[in-house]
Design a protein around this motif. Sequence first.
Motif, PDB file in Angstrom:
ATOM      1  N   PRO A  77       0.824  -1.204   0.000  1.00 46.95           N
ATOM      2  CA  PRO A  77       0.000   0.000   0.000  1.00 46.95           C
ATOM      3  C   PRO A  77       0.860   1.256   0.000  1.00 46.95           C
ATOM      4  O   PRO A  77       1.862   1.335   0.716  1.00 46.95           O
ATOM      5  N   ALA A  78       0.466   2.236  -0.808  1.00 48.03           N
ATOM      6  CA  ALA A  78       1.248   3.474  -0.897  1.00 48.03           C
ATOM      7  C   ALA A  78       1.295   4.198   0.438  1.00 48.03           C
ATOM      8  O   ALA A  78       2.305   4.818   0.790  1.00 48.03           O
ATOM      9  N   GLU A  79       0.211   4.124   1.187  1.00 50.05           N
ATOM     10  CA  GLU A  79       0.147   4.866   2.451  1.00 50.05           C
ATOM     11  C   GLU A  79       0.818   4.131   3.597  1.00 50.05           C
ATOM     12  O   GLU A  79       1.022   4.703   4.675  1.00 50.05           O
ATOM     13  N   ASP A  80       1.200   2.865   3.383  1.00 51.24           N
ATOM     14  CA  ASP A  80       1.806   2.080   4.456  1.00 51.24           C
ATOM     15  C   ASP A  80       2.806   1.087   3.863  1.00 51.24           C
ATOM     16  O   ASP A  80       2.471  -0.072   3.610  1.00 51.24           O
ATOM     17  N   PRO A  81       4.050   1.526   3.614  1.00 51.25           N
ATOM     18  CA  PRO A  81       5.053   0.650   2.999  1.00 51.25           C
ATOM     19  C   PRO A  81       5.314  -0.623   3.787  1.00 51.25           C
ATOM     20  O   PRO A  81       5.795  -1.613   3.225  1.00 51.25           O
ATOM     21  N   CYS A  82       5.030  -0.599   5.095  1.00 53.95           N
ATOM     22  CA  CYS A  82       5.229  -1.784   5.924  1.00 53.95           C
ATOM     23  C   CYS A  82       3.939  -2.592   6.073  1.00 53.95           C
ATOM     24  O   CYS A  82       3.869  -3.523   6.881  1.00 53.95           O
ATOM     25  N   GLY A  83       2.926  -2.218   5.308  1.00 54.88           N
ATOM     26  CA  GLY A  83       1.633  -2.882   5.390  1.00 54.88           C
ATOM     27  C   GLY A  83       1.611  -4.198   4.640  1.00 54.88           C
ATOM     28  O   GLY A  83       2.654  -4.733   4.234  1.00 54.88           O
ATOM     29  N   PRO A  84       0.416  -4.747   4.428  1.00 54.08           N
ATOM     30  CA  PRO A  84       0.302  -6.061   3.792  1.00 54.08           C
ATOM     31  C   PRO A  84       0.815  -6.070   2.363  1.00 54.08           C
ATOM     32  O   PRO A  84       0.713  -5.083   1.636  1.00 54.08           O
ATOM     33  N   VAL A  85       1.378  -7.194   1.962  1.00 56.98           N
ATOM     34  CA  VAL A  85       1.877  -7.375   0.596  1.00 56.98           C
ATOM     35  C   VAL A  85       0.730  -7.865  -0.271  1.00 56.98           C
ATOM     36  O   VAL A  85       0.058  -8.844   0.068  1.00 56.98           O
ATOM     37  N   THR A  86       0.485  -7.193  -1.388  1.00 55.59           N
ATOM     38  CA  THR A  86      -0.616  -7.581  -2.267  1.00 55.59           C
ATOM     39  C   THR A  86      -0.164  -8.342  -3.507  1.00 55.59           C
ATOM     40  O   THR A  86      -1.001  -8.875  -4.228  1.00 55.59           O
ATOM     41  N   ALA A  87       1.137  -8.410  -3.771  1.00 56.72           N
ATOM     42  CA  ALA A  87       1.637  -9.176  -4.906  1.00 56.72           C
ATOM     43  C   ALA A  87       3.140  -9.368  -4.773  1.00 56.72           C
ATOM     44  O   ALA A  87       3.833  -8.536  -4.186  1.00 56.72           O
ATOM     45  N   ILE A  88       3.631 -10.476  -5.316  1.00 53.52           N
ATOM     46  CA  ILE A  88       5.063 -10.748  -5.428  1.00 53.52           C
ATOM     47  C   ILE A  88       5.400 -10.779  -6.916  1.00 53.52           C
ATOM     48  O   ILE A  88       4.704 -11.424  -7.706  1.00 53.52           O
ATOM     49  N   HIS A  89       6.461 -10.075  -7.300  1.00 54.06           N
ATOM     50  CA  HIS A  89       6.847  -9.974  -8.700  1.00 54.06           C
ATOM     51  C   HIS A  89       8.197 -10.651  -8.909  1.00 54.06           C
ATOM     52  O   HIS A  89       9.146 -10.404  -8.168  1.00 54.06           O
ATOM     53  N   VAL A  90       8.269 -11.485  -9.941  1.00 54.25           N
ATOM     54  CA  VAL A  90       9.461 -12.286 -10.228  1.00 54.25           C
ATOM     55  C   VAL A  90      10.023 -11.873 -11.593  1.00 54.25           C
ATOM     56  O   VAL A  90       9.396 -11.100 -12.322  1.00 54.25           O
ATOM     57  N   PRO A  91      11.220 -12.357 -11.955  1.00 51.00           N
ATOM     58  CA  PRO A  91      11.790 -12.012 -13.254  1.00 51.00           C
ATOM     59  C   PRO A  91      10.835 -12.263 -14.424  1.00 51.00           C
ATOM     60  O   PRO A  91      10.130 -13.268 -14.461  1.00 51.00           O
ATOM     61  N   ALA A  92      10.829 -11.306 -15.359  1.00 49.56           N
ATOM     62  CA  ALA A  92       9.957 -11.262 -16.544  1.00 49.56           C
ATOM     63  C   ALA A  92       8.571 -10.728 -16.223  1.00 49.56           C
ATOM     64  O   ALA A  92       7.748 -10.590 -17.124  1.00 49.56           O
TER      65      ALA A  92
END
Length: 272
Positions: A77-92
Amino acid sequence: MSLILRRRSFRPMPDGRETLISLAFGRFGLLDAGDAASLAGLEVGRVQYAHGDKISGSDTRVTNCSVIVSGMALSVPAEDPCGPVTAIHVPADAPDLGAAITGHHDHDIVAQGECLVQHVPADALRKMATDSPGLAAALWRRTAMDARIHHAWLAAAHMRATPRIAHLISELHARLDRVGLTRDGSFHLPIEQKDLTRILGISRAHGNRSVQTLRAAGLIEWTRGRIRIRNLAALHTLAQFDPGYLFVAPPGSRALQGRSVQDAPDSRSLPF
């Protein structure tokens, strides 16, 4: 200071450009030779980000579409960088493709460990999509796959901690295997067990117990930033994992697949 300078360095990246961009976008649609040549001709650059650095976010102007070359990144979340993760991004992956299309961010993309990113000018990509129905369809399918991953995460939210972790490991393995970044069931994972609290919304105690359960059952090994899956079929059964949601290329398509990567035991990235 050295990290900031290194993070902001922007260098042309001619070698491997065609393969990486084709891998990121071309495998989701029917691209002709002209589309492939246009993608290869884009003026791109690369930036090395340190752990926790913001790659793109709601407070930055949308000028580029990012493609992960090595490492991983998280959506938060933009308002809480330490907040919940909504996606994991991998190579490509192209984590901010949606923002490049819509023109604004609604979250931040931050590096998880060292992360090398290739940036594609958003205006050029939008123009290419306007001129090429095939590329527009590929970009649409690329965002559709992201949506399907979100749906799968939501569907898995009702699971107990152990099968949820098994589902996450199964998904990451399938996504990395798709781009040639696994070997004998193992892959690099710059995520620590304590990070499972943010990613899955479970307590640290539950996360640690669940990982120990998976280890004791002979399903995985997790040491020094690397996971090895010892029994993939059993892990999928426990997680109720069906990888079908990760593949959205049209039936019978001959979409560009990119090169297969022969992953060495310590390989962590695409070789570009």
